[in-house]
Write a protein that holds these residues in place. Structure first.
Motif, PDB file in Angstrom:
ATOM      1  N   VAL A 212       0.857  -1.172   0.000  1.00 39.23           N
ATOM      2  CA  VAL A 212       0.000   0.000   0.000  1.00 39.23           C
ATOM      3  C   VAL A 212       0.897   1.226   0.000  1.00 39.23           C
ATOM      4  N   ARG A 213       0.693   2.141  -0.964  1.00 43.46           N
ATOM      5  CA  ARG A 213       1.619   3.250  -1.170  1.00 43.46           C
ATOM      6  C   ARG A 213       1.049   4.599  -0.764  1.00 43.46           C
ATOM      7  N   ALA A 214      -0.273   4.712  -0.649  1.00 39.12           N
ATOM      8  CA  ALA A 214      -0.880   5.993  -0.283  1.00 39.12           C
ATOM      9  C   ALA A 214      -2.332   5.776   0.084  1.00 39.12           C
ATOM     10  N   VAL A 215      -2.889   6.714   0.830  1.00 38.00           N
ATOM     11  CA  VAL A 215      -4.328   6.728   1.087  1.00 38.00           C
ATOM     12  C   VAL A 215      -5.019   7.204  -0.187  1.00 38.00           C
ATOM     13  N   PRO A 216      -5.934   6.414  -0.753  1.00 44.53           N
ATOM     14  CA  PRO A 216      -6.537   6.820  -2.028  1.00 44.53           C
ATOM     15  C   PRO A 216      -7.463   8.016  -1.877  1.00 44.53           C
ATOM     16  N   ALA A 217      -7.437   8.889  -2.895  1.00 45.15           N
ATOM     17  CA  ALA A 217      -8.387   9.995  -2.951  1.00 45.15           C
ATOM     18  C   ALA A 217      -9.779   9.446  -3.237  1.00 45.15           C
ATOM     19  N   PRO A 218     -10.835  10.152  -2.853  1.00 41.00           N
ATOM     20  CA  PRO A 218     -12.196   9.685  -3.155  1.00 41.00           C
ATOM     21  C   PRO A 218     -12.403   9.519  -4.654  1.00 41.00           C
ATOM     22  N   GLY A 219     -13.280   8.579  -5.001  1.00 37.10           N
ATOM     23  CA  GLY A 219     -13.604   8.356  -6.404  1.00 37.10           C
ATOM     24  C   GLY A 219     -13.220   6.971  -6.865  1.00 37.10           C
TER      25      GLY A 219
ATOM     26  N   TRP B 299      -4.445   2.846  -9.320  1.00 38.15           N
ATOM     27  CA  TRP B 299      -4.311   4.303  -9.271  1.00 38.15           C
ATOM     28  C   TRP B 299      -5.624   4.895  -8.771  1.00 38.15           C
ATOM     29  N   ASP B 300      -5.521   5.984  -7.994  1.00 39.57           N
ATOM     30  CA  ASP B 300      -6.752   6.621  -7.525  1.00 39.57           C
ATOM     31  C   ASP B 300      -7.241   7.652  -8.531  1.00 39.57           C
ATOM     32  N   SER B 301      -8.260   8.404  -8.159  1.00 38.39           N
ATOM     33  CA  SER B 301      -8.905   9.326  -9.091  1.00 38.39           C
ATOM     34  C   SER B 301      -8.009  10.502  -9.476  1.00 38.39           C
ATOM     35  N   THR B 302      -6.893  10.702  -8.774  1.00 42.73           N
ATOM     36  CA  THR B 302      -5.945  11.759  -9.131  1.00 42.73           C
ATOM     37  C   THR B 302      -4.836  11.245 -10.031  1.00 42.73           C
ATOM     38  N   GLY B 303      -4.832   9.924 -10.318  1.00 47.41           N
ATOM     39  CA  GLY B 303      -3.770   9.336 -11.112  1.00 47.41           C
ATOM     40  C   GLY B 303      -2.564   8.895 -10.305  1.00 47.41           C
ATOM     41  N   ARG B 304      -2.704   8.863  -8.987  1.00 49.16           N
ATOM     42  CA  ARG B 304      -1.605   8.447  -8.123  1.00 49.16           C
ATOM     43  C   ARG B 304      -1.640   6.936  -7.925  1.00 49.16           C
ATOM     44  N   LEU B 305      -0.462   6.291  -7.995  1.00 45.14           N
ATOM     45  CA  LEU B 305      -0.370   4.862  -7.689  1.00 45.14           C
ATOM     46  C   LEU B 305      -0.533   4.682  -6.183  1.00 45.14           C
ATOM     47  N   VAL B 306      -1.552   3.918  -5.768  1.00 39.49           N
ATOM     48  CA  VAL B 306      -1.837   3.767  -4.336  1.00 39.49           C
ATOM     49  C   VAL B 306      -1.607   2.352  -3.826  1.00 39.49           C
ATOM     50  N   ALA B 307      -1.513   1.367  -4.709  1.00 40.06           N
ATOM     51  CA  ALA B 307      -1.268  -0.010  -4.268  1.00 40.06           C
ATOM     52  C   ALA B 307      -0.752  -0.828  -5.438  1.00 40.06           C
ATOM     53  N   GLN B 308       0.022  -1.851  -5.120  1.00 41.90           N
ATOM     54  CA  GLN B 308       0.534  -2.757  -6.136  1.00 41.90           C
ATOM     55  C   GLN B 308       0.764  -4.126  -5.501  1.00 41.90           C
ATOM     56  N   SER B 309       0.762  -5.172  -6.322  1.00 43.66           N
ATOM     57  CA  SER B 309       0.963  -6.518  -5.782  1.00 43.66           C
ATOM     58  C   SER B 309       1.465  -7.450  -6.869  1.00 43.66           C
ATOM     59  N   ARG B 310       2.013  -8.566  -6.411  1.00 45.55           N
ATOM     60  CA  ARG B 310       2.334  -9.691  -7.290  1.00 45.55           C
ATOM     61  C   ARG B 310       1.879 -10.958  -6.592  1.00 45.55           C
ATOM     62  N   GLN B 311       1.230 -11.837  -7.330  1.00 43.83           N
ATOM     63  CA  GLN B 311       0.841 -13.121  -6.768  1.00 43.83           C
ATOM     64  C   GLN B 311       1.182 -14.235  -7.742  1.00 43.83           C
ATOM     65  N   LEU B 312       1.421 -15.412  -7.190  1.00 45.21           N
ATOM     66  CA  LEU B 312       1.575 -16.615  -7.993  1.00 45.21           C
ATOM     67  C   LEU B 312       0.260 -17.373  -7.912  1.00 45.21           C
ATOM     68  N   ALA B 313      -0.272 -17.731  -9.072  1.00 48.24           N
ATOM     69  CA  ALA B 313      -1.566 -18.398  -9.127  1.00 48.24           C
ATOM     70  C   ALA B 313      -1.483 -19.646  -9.971  1.00 48.24           C
ATOM     71  N   SER B 314      -2.444 -20.529  -9.782  1.00 43.61           N
ATOM     72  CA  SER B 314      -2.533 -21.764 -10.531  1.00 43.61           C
ATOM     73  C   SER B 314      -3.787 -21.713 -11.397  1.00 43.61           C
ATOM     74  N   ALA B 315      -3.632 -21.994 -12.685  1.00 48.50           N
ATOM     75  CA  ALA B 315      -4.773 -21.914 -13.610  1.00 48.50           C
ATOM     76  C   ALA B 315      -4.878 -23.205 -14.430  1.00 48.50           C
ATOM     77  N   ARG B 316      -6.069 -23.429 -14.954  1.00 49.83           N
ATOM     78  CA  ARG B 316      -6.310 -24.583 -15.847  1.00 49.83           C
ATOM     79  C   ARG B 316      -6.507 -24.057 -17.255  1.00 49.83           C
ATOM     80  N   PHE B 317      -5.700 -24.560 -18.181  1.00 50.43           N
ATOM     81  CA  PHE B 317      -5.766 -24.135 -19.565  1.00 50.43           C
ATOM     82  C   PHE B 317      -6.256 -25.286 -20.428  1.00 50.43           C
ATOM     83  N   PRO B 318      -6.967 -24.971 -21.527  1.00 53.29           N
ATOM     84  CA  PRO B 318      -7.417 -26.041 -22.423  1.00 53.29           C
ATOM     85  C   PRO B 318      -6.227 -26.834 -22.967  1.00 53.29           C
ATOM     86  N   ALA B 319      -6.429 -28.112 -23.148  1.00 51.34           N
ATOM     87  CA  ALA B 319      -5.337 -28.959 -23.669  1.00 51.34           C
ATOM     88  C   ALA B 319      -5.004 -28.571 -25.100  1.00 51.34           C
TER      89      ALA B 319
END
Length: 268
Positions: free
Chosen positions: A218-225, A248-268
């Motif tokens: 979390v990088r900032a408190v987001p502006a309303p909107g 990004w919030d309504s002012t164009g400021r980056l307020v949060a970011q993340s990376r996750q590892l996920a497992s998905a099922r793809f067609p053969a």
């Protein structure tokens, strides 16, 4: 009180644990959204940590089993309290089965928000009035309780997957806010980081895409909107992919970011 406040309400106990109730209103399929579990965990840590450390700065979690509607126990353990930050471990469990285990660093995000020395610029999003509402999602998603909690508007350039035509680019963009008008705060940003359909759908994946590990900031408190969210993936091997989220919030400021590892099922 907002729907989000109700969903993350905690009852404190003398042993340092908290009880909560997970609601089907925040589910996708049979599982309660992992982002809600993260916000619930961060809220418990905030209550247990120092009063001047109210916000999650970092949240690193492993998901051990899917959350289900019903009673839950949240057990935070404060590991260190400093002048500017506190660090804690927190476990969310149901009937003795761990759902989530995380390390959380708490602080005052506003104290670290200025000056902005460098940030990822907000990409071009389609205007809100040109975006596609979640009501038009495939029936399997449109009926999910989770999507009813948000006003979610997908950028039409990244929604081909919903019509059986995934682009293969591995990117989604959307505007989002709570459906009841409640403004997002730093704890809620953890939910928003995991609120969009999985980016794996844009690669042709089908069915549930469970998160294995998640690290968010979390990088900032987001502006309303409304908030602007971009999901991307660059590497898919076997059934595993990373998903990067930026908000990004309504002012164009980056307020949060993340990376996750996920497992998905793809067609053969």
């Amino acid at each position: 009180m907002s729907e989000f406040d109700d969903a993350t309400a905690l009852t404190a106990h003398s042993d340092g644990t908290y009880s909560a109730t997970l609601s089907d209103d925040w589910s996708i399929g049979d599982a309660v959204n992992g982002g809600l579990l993260m916000s619930l965990a961060a809220k418990a840590v905030s209550d247990a940590a120092a009063d001047h450390h109210p916000h999650p700065l970092t949240f690193s979690a492993v998901f051990l089993s899917p959350g289900a509607p019903g009673a839950a126990t949240v057990a935070p353990t404060v590991l260190r309290t400093g002048r500017s930050m506190s660090t804690a471990e927190v476990v969310v469990s149901q009937d003795g089965t761990e759902r989530l285990r995380a390390l959380v660093t708490m602080g005052d995000v506003s104290a670290q928000a200025e000056p902005i020395r460098k940030q990822t610029p907000m990409p071009v999003f389609a205007p809100i009035e040109e975006c596609i509402a979640a009501d038009n999602a495939p029936p399997s998603l449109a009926q999910a309780g989770l999507l009813k909690r948000f006003d979610l508007l997908m950028d039409p350039e990244t929604v081909g997957w919903a019509m059986g035509q995934p682009s293969g680019d591995g990117e989604m963009r959307a505007w989002i806010r709570f459906a009841d008008g409640h403004e997002a705060d730093p704890v809620a940003l953890l939910t928003f980081l995991d609120a969009l359909p999985p980016v794996a759908f844009d690669l042709g994946a089908q069915g549930w895409v469970p998160t294995i590990e998640f690290t968010g900031y979390v990088r900032a408190v987001p502006a309303p909107g409304p908030l602007a969210v971009r999901l991307r993936t660059s590497t898919v091997t076997g059934n595993l992919l990373e998903e990067d989220a930026e908000i990004w919030d309504s002012t164009g400021r980056l307020v949060a970011q993340s990376r996750q590892l996920a497992s998905a099922r793809f067609p053969a």
